[in-house]
Design an enzyme around this catalytic site. Sequence first.
Site, PDB file in Angstrom:
ATOM      1  N   HIS A   1       4.977 -75.476  -4.277  1.00 29.28           N
ATOM      2  CA  HIS A   1       6.053 -74.952  -5.124  1.00 29.28           C
ATOM      3  C   HIS A   1       7.349 -74.964  -4.306  1.00 29.28           C
ATOM      4  O   HIS A   1       7.315 -74.867  -3.078  1.00 29.28           O
ATOM      5  CB  HIS A   1       5.666 -73.521  -5.501  1.00 29.28           C
ATOM      6  CG  HIS A   1       6.534 -72.860  -6.519  1.00 29.28           C
ATOM      7  ND1 HIS A   1       7.724 -72.264  -6.193  1.00 29.28           N
ATOM      8  CD2 HIS A   1       6.367 -72.667  -7.855  1.00 29.28           C
ATOM      9  CE1 HIS A   1       8.250 -71.738  -7.294  1.00 29.28           C
ATOM     10  NE2 HIS A   1       7.450 -71.971  -8.309  1.00 29.28           N
TER      11      HIS A   1
ATOM     12  N   ASP B   1      -0.142 -69.616  -0.384  1.00 34.41           N
ATOM     13  CA  ASP B   1       0.646 -69.193  -1.539  1.00 34.41           C
ATOM     14  C   ASP B   1      -0.335 -68.882  -2.668  1.00 34.41           C
ATOM     15  O   ASP B   1      -0.864 -69.798  -3.310  1.00 34.41           O
ATOM     16  CB  ASP B   1       1.613 -70.311  -1.920  1.00 34.41           C
ATOM     17  CG  ASP B   1       2.326 -70.060  -3.239  1.00 34.41           C
ATOM     18  OD1 ASP B   1       1.961 -69.096  -3.950  1.00 34.41           O
ATOM     19  OD2 ASP B   1       3.241 -70.838  -3.573  1.00 34.41           O
TER      20      ASP B   1
ATOM     21  N   GLN C   1      -0.647 -68.128  -8.018  1.00 40.58           N
ATOM     22  CA  GLN C   1      -1.470 -68.401  -9.207  1.00 40.58           C
ATOM     23  C   GLN C   1      -2.913 -67.954  -9.032  1.00 40.58           C
ATOM     24  O   GLN C   1      -3.660 -67.876 -10.010  1.00 40.58           O
ATOM     25  CB  GLN C   1      -1.449 -69.904  -9.543  1.00 40.58           C
ATOM     26  CG  GLN C   1      -0.089 -70.444  -9.925  1.00 40.58           C
ATOM     27  CD  GLN C   1       0.499 -69.776 -11.161  1.00 40.58           C
ATOM     28  OE1 GLN C   1      -0.216 -69.209 -11.989  1.00 40.58           O
ATOM     29  NE2 GLN C   1       1.813 -69.821 -11.281  1.00 40.58           N
TER      30      GLN C   1
ATOM     31  N   LYS D   1       3.237 -61.884 -12.245  1.00 38.75           N
ATOM     32  CA  LYS D   1       2.241 -62.838 -12.754  1.00 38.75           C
ATOM     33  C   LYS D   1       0.871 -62.179 -12.902  1.00 38.75           C
ATOM     34  O   LYS D   1      -0.108 -62.842 -13.235  1.00 38.75           O
ATOM     35  CB  LYS D   1       2.137 -64.042 -11.809  1.00 38.75           C
ATOM     36  CG  LYS D   1       3.414 -64.885 -11.749  1.00 38.75           C
ATOM     37  CD  LYS D   1       3.173 -66.115 -10.905  1.00 38.75           C
ATOM     38  CE  LYS D   1       4.449 -66.759 -10.420  1.00 38.75           C
ATOM     39  NZ  LYS D   1       5.189 -67.482 -11.467  1.00 38.75           N
TER      40      LYS D   1
ATOM     41  N   CYS E   1       9.101 -76.099 -10.935  1.00 42.18           N
ATOM     42  CA  CYS E   1       9.453 -75.904  -9.520  1.00 42.18           C
ATOM     43  C   CYS E   1       8.589 -76.759  -8.594  1.00 42.18           C
ATOM     44  O   CYS E   1       8.287 -76.354  -7.462  1.00 42.18           O
ATOM     45  CB  CYS E   1       9.356 -74.437  -9.103  1.00 42.18           C
ATOM     46  SG  CYS E   1      10.506 -73.375  -9.964  1.00 42.18           S
TER      47      CYS E   1
HETATM   48  C1  LIG Z   1       2.360 -71.465  -6.855  1.00 39.13           C
HETATM   49  C2  LIG Z   1       3.607 -70.653  -6.947  1.00 39.13           C
HETATM   50  N1  LIG Z   1       4.257 -70.311  -5.830  1.00 39.13           N
HETATM   51  C3  LIG Z   1       5.368 -69.570  -5.868  1.00 39.13           C
HETATM   52  C4  LIG Z   1       5.896 -69.130  -7.049  1.00 39.13           C
HETATM   53  C5  LIG Z   1       7.149 -68.328  -7.010  1.00 39.13           C
HETATM   54  O1  LIG Z   1       6.948 -67.075  -7.520  1.00 39.13           O
HETATM   55  P1  LIG Z   1       8.209 -66.116  -7.703  1.00 39.13           P
HETATM   56  O2  LIG Z   1       9.139 -66.833  -8.618  1.00 39.13           O
HETATM   57  O3  LIG Z   1       7.639 -64.879  -8.309  1.00 39.13           O
HETATM   58  O4  LIG Z   1       8.794 -65.908  -6.362  1.00 39.13           O
HETATM   59  C6  LIG Z   1       5.266 -69.485  -8.251  1.00 39.13           C
HETATM   60  C7  LIG Z   1       5.771 -69.103  -9.581  1.00 39.13           C
HETATM   61  O5  LIG Z   1       6.856 -69.237 -10.017  1.00 39.13           O
HETATM   62  C8  LIG Z   1       4.099 -70.257  -8.188  1.00 39.13           C
HETATM   63  O6  LIG Z   1       3.466 -70.626  -9.305  1.00 39.13           O
END
Ligand SMILES: Cc1ncc(COP(=O)(O)O)c(C=O)c1O
Lengths: 142, 415
Positions: free
Chosen positions: B130, B207, B210, B233, B372
């Site tokens: 991401h 990370d 998900q 989430k 993203c």
């Molecule tokens: C795999 C993953 N990493 C990081 C993020 C970033 O999360 P956040 O926007 O809550 O910082 C997301 C979701 O947007 C994600 O799906």
Amino acid sequence: MSMGSDMYRQQILDHYRNPRNQGELPEPSFTHEGYNPSCGDELEFDVALDDDGETIAHVAFRGDGCAISQASASMLSEELPGMTLAEVDALDRDDILDMLGVEVTPMRIKCAVLSEKVVQDGAEIYTGDGDEADRTTTEDDA
Amino acid sequence: MEATEQGPIDVEAVRADFPILEREVAGGEDLVYLDNAATSHTPEPVVDAIADYYRRYNSNVHRGLHELSQEASVAYEDAHDKLAAFVGGEDREEMVFTKNTTEAENLVAFAWGLNELGPGDEVVLTQMEHHASLVTWQQVADETGAEVKYIPITDDGYLDMDAAADMITDDTALVNAVHISNTLGTVNPVGELADIAHDHGAYIFVDGAQAAPTRAVDVQEIDADFYAFSGHKMLGPTGIGCLYGKRHLLAEMEPFLYGGDMIERVSYEDATWNDPPWKFEAGTPVIAQGIALAEAVDYLQDIGMDAIRAHEEALTEYAYDQLTMTDDVDVYGPPGDDRGAVVSFNVDGIHAHDLSSILNDYGVAIRAGDHCTQPLHDTLGVPASARASFYLYNTRDEVDALVAAVDEARQIFAP
Ligand SMILES: Cc1ncc(COP(=O)(O)O)c(C=O)c1O
């Protein structure tokens, strides 16, 4: 149903499927490209001017993206010949929405106006008012 | 994973806790919310926990000896224990509250990366990272002279583990891998990656944005050095994320942000730092959000993470099978029976944004765009995709509504 469904009227879909003036011009007066980061839409316009250096004679474009951006480019390419660069400069969002003839949802306005902005920025650079290196994006137009 | 001992989810009872699911959209359509990978909804007990905090014991933490402050401080600190345990950590000293997953990535990148990385060091990411990790480590590498490498993916969307074994070397300082890809749904073998990283003296940051919401996670079993996820989430409020870090790493790391609460002793010349996790929570922290997120954990655990996972896997496989019944649909990533609860796809001749606009007319909320993961979409060779993602309150009927709305879009765009 919401106004979203209205966006995909036959005329829009027709221009999306069968874009008019798609391709390249042999000797464009100027060429300019642009990008809409929200949808990833890309458009590149070639514009050839009459001998007066003011009036648009021919237009062609190449592009890839959503139906709204591509139909808008196709429809604009039909409107432009005969217009002066000053008239192009005066175009605004409402003119484009009138041209499309459908309700465009707020999140999709950037798709709709990409074609207009590409041609306007290209004209500006051609007449010396714009920065040569600029690639148009719809990001600053939110 | 072991066969689940938890019974199937009573979806109707669950849905009753989420009034938002009853609302109508698009001028009278029932909402079909399939954008859970972006953000999940908030059940009544969590909304109540927020309201209760503001109604009964709102006050600053760690700063007052009065009763309200004590109540808030205890609830806020206990929330750290609960969130640490939720992912298999020991206690609060291993659990830092941040703004979101993105800030957790940035915390480690700034506090550890900027100080420890230099020319000759390598940070190994995956092609399916991401932007939260990808952009962050790119910038820190640029700043420090370190190099970023990407473990490639196979044609069916798995990590190429042979390549990973070659790429992770004694020059590797950190591996950052997404546990479940938010675009492909791939469940990565993060434990295996951790072993390879540790064999070469490198750390691993997982990370879990998900994964933590959708399955039981055990950071000790993975042997993750860092593990990050987002409250919004997993039925929690926005504005809070979680960073699990191994005790000794958080103790050794420099602070990220400076200010009140993160200090131990301050003079006009210098300061010393508080213990983890408070060392990393400068200023008034995310008090209401932390307390509410602990309530969300209770809610999830009452239902059971294994039951949630089983429910989602069944829905995901059903959606995958339904969507791929017609051959004008491309679904990205592994097969339907081997993925997290996301299905990203494109329909021939319909841009993902057009699809999403039309689906909205039928009340169906999905994500359209690059989610993203722009470089991953470049690798897939598409500018954007549509993504449906499922959670504990979704039903097979909602998958059917998705498939029917896709078919409407197909009719509208039919040549
Ligand atoms: C795999 C993953 N990493 C990081 C993020 C970033 O999360 P956040 O926007 O809550 O910082 C997301 C979701 O947007 C994600 O799906």
